[in-house]
Write a protein that holds these residues in place. Structure first.
Motif, PDB file in Angstrom:
ATOM      1  N   VAL A 217       0.762  -1.251  -0.039  1.00 46.03           N
ATOM      2  CA  VAL A 217      -0.103  -0.094   0.072  1.00 46.03           C
ATOM      3  C   VAL A 217       0.873   1.287  -0.012  1.00 46.03           C
ATOM      4  CG1 VAL A 217      -1.750   1.271   1.205  1.00 46.03           C
ATOM      5  CG2 VAL A 217      -1.937  -1.158   1.205  1.00 46.03           C
ATOM      6  N   ALA A 218       1.969   1.332   0.775  1.00 47.56           N
ATOM      7  CA  ALA A 218       2.631   2.330   0.827  1.00 47.56           C
ATOM      8  C   ALA A 218       3.326   2.541  -0.503  1.00 47.56           C
ATOM      9  CB  ALA A 218       3.798   2.018   2.067  1.00 47.56           C
ATOM     10  N   ARG A 219       3.884   1.563  -1.218  1.00 46.45           N
ATOM     11  CA  ARG A 219       4.328   1.640  -2.589  1.00 46.45           C
ATOM     12  C   ARG A 219       3.473   2.227  -3.424  1.00 46.45           C
ATOM     13  NH1 ARG A 219       6.909  -3.092  -0.946  1.00 46.45           N
ATOM     14  NH2 ARG A 219       5.715  -4.359  -2.261  1.00 46.45           N
ATOM     15  N   THR A 220       2.352   1.812  -3.579  1.00 45.96           N
ATOM     16  CA  THR A 220       1.136   2.252  -4.307  1.00 45.96           C
ATOM     17  C   THR A 220       0.800   3.696  -4.084  1.00 45.96           C
ATOM     18  OG1 THR A 220      -0.172   0.102  -4.366  1.00 45.96           O
ATOM     19  CG2 THR A 220      -1.054   2.112  -4.896  1.00 45.96           C
ATOM     20  N   MET A 221       0.958   4.149  -2.838  1.00 42.69           N
ATOM     21  CA  MET A 221       0.951   5.455  -2.441  1.00 42.69           C
ATOM     22  C   MET A 221       2.247   6.349  -3.317  1.00 42.69           C
ATOM     23  SD  MET A 221      -0.967   5.495   1.408  1.00 42.69           S
ATOM     24  CE  MET A 221      -1.540   7.000   1.201  1.00 42.69           C
ATOM     25  N   ARG A 222       3.109   5.654  -2.869  1.00 38.19           N
ATOM     26  CA  ARG A 222       4.480   6.483  -3.530  1.00 38.19           C
ATOM     27  C   ARG A 222       4.227   6.717  -5.008  1.00 38.19           C
ATOM     28  NH1 ARG A 222       8.944   1.893  -4.125  1.00 38.19           N
ATOM     29  NH2 ARG A 222       7.418   1.580  -5.695  1.00 38.19           N
ATOM     30  N   ASP A 223       3.839   5.762  -5.811  1.00 39.86           N
ATOM     31  CA  ASP A 223       3.579   5.913  -7.146  1.00 39.86           C
ATOM     32  C   ASP A 223       2.635   6.582  -7.640  1.00 39.86           C
ATOM     33  OD1 ASP A 223       6.073   4.527  -7.192  1.00 39.86           O
ATOM     34  OD2 ASP A 223       5.105   2.317  -7.433  1.00 39.86           O
ATOM     35  N   VAL A 252       5.617   1.819  11.068  1.00 40.30           N
ATOM     36  CA  VAL A 252       5.144   3.285  10.779  1.00 40.30           C
ATOM     37  C   VAL A 252       6.017   4.112  10.012  1.00 40.30           C
ATOM     38  CG1 VAL A 252       4.430   5.421  11.607  1.00 40.30           C
ATOM     39  CG2 VAL A 252       3.446   3.535  12.432  1.00 40.30           C
ATOM     40  N   HIS A 253       7.321   4.067  10.581  1.00 38.18           N
ATOM     41  CA  HIS A 253       8.352   4.489  10.003  1.00 38.18           C
ATOM     42  C   HIS A 253       8.935   4.171   8.471  1.00 38.18           C
ATOM     43  CE1 HIS A 253      10.337   7.265  12.882  1.00 38.18           C
ATOM     44  NE2 HIS A 253      10.027   6.294  13.913  1.00 38.18           N
ATOM     45  N   GLY A 254       8.679   2.902   8.141  1.00 34.13           N
ATOM     46  CA  GLY A 254       8.768   2.192   6.875  1.00 34.13           C
ATOM     47  C   GLY A 254       7.757   2.807   5.919  1.00 34.13           C
ATOM     48  N   PHE A 255       6.786   2.784   6.444  1.00 34.71           N
ATOM     49  CA  PHE A 255       5.406   3.291   5.600  1.00 34.71           C
ATOM     50  C   PHE A 255       5.705   4.701   5.138  1.00 34.71           C
ATOM     51  CE2 PHE A 255       1.157   4.123   4.365  1.00 34.71           C
ATOM     52  CZ  PHE A 255       0.548   2.814   4.080  1.00 34.71           C
ATOM     53  N   LEU A 256       5.848   5.398   5.970  1.00 30.02           N
ATOM     54  CA  LEU A 256       6.125   6.948   5.723  1.00 30.02           C
ATOM     55  C   LEU A 256       7.480   6.890   4.875  1.00 30.02           C
ATOM     56  CD1 LEU A 256       5.242   8.613   9.144  1.00 30.02           C
ATOM     57  CD2 LEU A 256       3.878   8.417   7.319  1.00 30.02           C
ATOM     58  N   ASP A 257       8.448   6.522   5.175  1.00 28.86           N
ATOM     59  CA  ASP A 257       9.762   6.547   4.344  1.00 28.86           C
ATOM     60  C   ASP A 257       9.357   6.105   2.917  1.00 28.86           C
ATOM     61  OD1 ASP A 257      11.520   7.089   6.456  1.00 28.86           O
ATOM     62  OD2 ASP A 257      12.135   4.965   6.666  1.00 28.86           O
ATOM     63  N   THR A 258       8.557   5.140   2.576  1.00 26.16           N
ATOM     64  CA  THR A 258       8.221   4.602   1.123  1.00 26.16           C
ATOM     65  C   THR A 258       7.458   5.798   0.652  1.00 26.16           C
ATOM     66  OG1 THR A 258       8.287   2.295   1.876  1.00 26.16           O
ATOM     67  CG2 THR A 258       7.236   2.842  -0.149  1.00 26.16           C
ATOM     68  N   ILE A 259       6.671   6.362   1.153  1.00 29.94           N
ATOM     69  CA  ILE A 259       5.525   7.330   0.558  1.00 29.94           C
ATOM     70  C   ILE A 259       6.656   8.676   0.331  1.00 29.94           C
ATOM     71  CG2 ILE A 259       3.853   9.179   0.838  1.00 29.94           C
ATOM     72  CD1 ILE A 259       2.516   7.086   2.814  1.00 29.94           C
ATOM     73  N   ARG A 260       7.535   8.876   1.289  1.00 26.56           N
ATOM     74  CA  ARG A 260       8.543  10.064   0.806  1.00 26.56           C
ATOM     75  C   ARG A 260       9.510   9.714  -0.409  1.00 26.56           C
ATOM     76  NH1 ARG A 260       5.691  13.977   1.791  1.00 26.56           N
ATOM     77  NH2 ARG A 260       6.021  15.120   3.753  1.00 26.56           N
ATOM     78  N   PRO A 264       8.699  13.501  -1.845  1.00 22.47           N
ATOM     79  CA  PRO A 264       9.535  14.070  -0.782  1.00 22.47           C
ATOM     80  C   PRO A 264       9.236  15.225  -0.068  1.00 22.47           C
ATOM     81  CG  PRO A 264      10.463  14.288  -2.849  1.00 22.47           C
ATOM     82  CD  PRO A 264       9.407  13.337  -3.245  1.00 22.47           C
ATOM     83  N   THR A 265       8.476  16.107  -0.741  1.00 24.97           N
ATOM     84  CA  THR A 265       7.929  17.316  -0.246  1.00 24.97           C
ATOM     85  C   THR A 265       6.052  17.587  -0.067  1.00 24.97           C
ATOM     86  OG1 THR A 265       8.145  18.620  -2.236  1.00 24.97           O
ATOM     87  CG2 THR A 265      10.046  18.640  -0.667  1.00 24.97           C
ATOM     88  N   THR A 266       5.665  16.617  -0.546  1.00 26.38           N
ATOM     89  CA  THR A 266       4.127  16.647  -0.678  1.00 26.38           C
ATOM     90  C   THR A 266       3.611  16.740   0.893  1.00 26.38           C
ATOM     91  OG1 THR A 266       4.055  15.391  -2.710  1.00 26.38           O
ATOM     92  CG2 THR A 266       1.977  15.490  -1.381  1.00 26.38           C
ATOM     93  N   PRO A 267       2.599  17.922   1.219  1.00 28.67           N
ATOM     94  CA  PRO A 267       2.081  17.902   2.499  1.00 28.67           C
ATOM     95  C   PRO A 267       1.504  16.376   2.578  1.00 28.67           C
ATOM     96  CG  PRO A 267       1.571  19.577   1.212  1.00 28.67           C
ATOM     97  CD  PRO A 267       1.993  18.764   0.194  1.00 28.67           C
ATOM     98  N   LEU A 268       1.889  15.884   4.029  1.00 29.40           N
ATOM     99  CA  LEU A 268       1.631  14.452   4.316  1.00 29.40           C
ATOM    100  C   LEU A 268       0.985  14.573   5.741  1.00 29.40           C
ATOM    101  CD1 LEU A 268       1.716  11.353   4.315  1.00 29.40           C
ATOM    102  CD2 LEU A 268       4.337  11.426   4.704  1.00 29.40           C
ATOM    103  N   LEU A 269       0.038  13.846   6.114  1.00 28.79           N
ATOM    104  CA  LEU A 269      -0.810  14.339   7.305  1.00 28.79           C
ATOM    105  C   LEU A 269      -0.837  12.754   7.787  1.00 28.79           C
ATOM    106  CD1 LEU A 269      -2.541  15.882   9.498  1.00 28.79           C
ATOM    107  CD2 LEU A 269      -4.321  15.460   8.027  1.00 28.79           C
TER     108      LEU A 269
END
Length: 386
Positions: A217-223, A252-260, A264-269
């Protein structure tokens, strides 16, 4: 007059990440095929194929619109039947009509055994008539909790894809609450309501029972292209008793790292769970039960004392999410945190209790959506879209 048939193509569909050709028609997915293949688990496959936030968008002068679909209803063993899913017709930004497609297939779910059985069924027709003959932008929002194969679109005037509206794209991931469980219709799930009020285009990755910090899911959001991203996490992890605090923190860290990696600078909540009394201080797993009327309710079956050994509750998760975001925000100024209790807290639960002790009702979806739009999507707030 005979109606004109317009092929349903990707340029008419918003909110889906993939359209799968099937023998019956096109099946919208909210996860791509490579992600579905990694964990082909029935709950996830059902959840991602339910088209929450998916809509047909086109411009037309038609006064009559017909849409053939093959819906898949949910049938729970031992539970009263659910009503047919609703399709919302939005014209020039206003909800003007609703309808359902009767019949179709079903997925029969036995919650006591954890089984899922498919029961195929035929296509049906949704019809809207007596619309204005003027040119207009039309959206048909698909039932948020009913897997829907798109078969054929017919109108009494030509159809063109809607032009881009220039609104920011909001990509959101969460649980069945984000997908819209118990909302009155597809445009009144809390994310859809917030998107309308906040003037953004919604891509909803709310996955019932499946907001589990899955890497795919994190990779899907990344892309996935997005101007605004939010992740609402916690309730399903407690429900499933899936991990302990140590694994949750790393996840959580890994999920956010992948999205980033892709944004890298998109507002992320990061949004923590709303109030849920059964899991505030009691870990999972979650167990279904029925009341005297046969309605489903849920109970937490864990031992509160075991939070000392890393078992998760909602209080534990809120505290840890706030800590993680505070730690990361020193080097990530575009990362933000929202306490879910600001959307629906203990006082709200006294006034608008969760009917099954887990999911908000229709009125609460509207409340959460309005609060999110006011706190987050308005100018000067976390997602400054002005």
């Amino acid at each position: 007059m005979p109606l004109l048939t317009t092929p349903i193509t990707a340029d008419l569909v918003r909110g889906a990440l993939e359209l799968e050709p099937t023998d019956a028609g096109l099946l919208p997915h909210r996860l791509p095929a490579w992600a579905r293949a990694q964990v082909p688990e029935p709950q996830l496959l059902m959840a991602e194929s339910q088209p929450s936030g998916v809509r047909l968008c086109f411009r037309t002068a038609a006064t009559t619109i017909e849409l053939d679909t093959v819906p898949t209803k949910r049938v729970y063993v031992g539970v009263p039947p659910r009503p047919d899913g609703l399709y919302d017709l939005v014209v020039d930004g206003e909800l003007v009509d609703q309808g359902s497609v009767p019949g179709g297939g079903a997925i029969v779910i036995d919650m006591t055994k954890g089984t899922f059985k498919d029961r195929p069924g035929p296509a049906g027709t949704l019809r809207f008539a007596d619309l204005s003959p003027a040119d207009k932008d039309v959206e048909i929002w698909l039932p948020h909790g009913e897997t829907t194969v798109l078969v054929e679109l017919r109108t009494d005037a030509p159809v063109d894809p809607s032009p881009g509206n220039g609104r920011p794209v909001w990509l959101h991931h969460g649980s069945s609450i984000s997908a819209g469980s118990e909302a009155a219709g597809p445009t009144t799930t809390w994310p859809a309501r917030a998107a309308t009020l906040g003037g953004v285009e919604l891509v909803n990755l709310g996955l019932g029972g499946s907001a589990l910090l899955d890497p795919f899911v994190a990779r899907t959001m990344r892309d996935t292209p997005a101007d605004l991203i939010s992740v609402k996490m916690g309730i399903n992890l407690v429900n499933a008793d899936l991990m302990r605090l140590r694994a949750f923190t790393a996840g959580v860290h890994g999920f956010l790292d992948t999205i980033r990696d892709g944004h890298p600078t998109t507002p992320l909540l990061v949004v923590s769970p709303i109030w849920c009394g059964i899991h505030e201080d009691t870990p999972g797993p979650l167990m279904p039960a029925t009341d005297a009327d046969g309605n489903v309710r849920f109970e937490a079956s864990g031992d509160p004392a075991e939070t000392l050994f890393g078992r998760l509750t909602l209080r534990v998760i809120r505290r840890e999410l706030a800590r993680i975001v505070a730690q990361r925000s020193d080097r990530d100024p575009h990362l933000h945190y929202l306490d879910g209790l600001a959307l629906y807290g203990e006082a709200d639960a006294a006034r608008l209790p969760l009917p099954d002790d887990l999911h908000p009702d229709a009125a609460t979806h509207l409340l959460i959506g309005e609060r999110f739009a006011d706190m987050i999507l308005g100018s000067g707030h976390v997602f400054d879209i002005a």
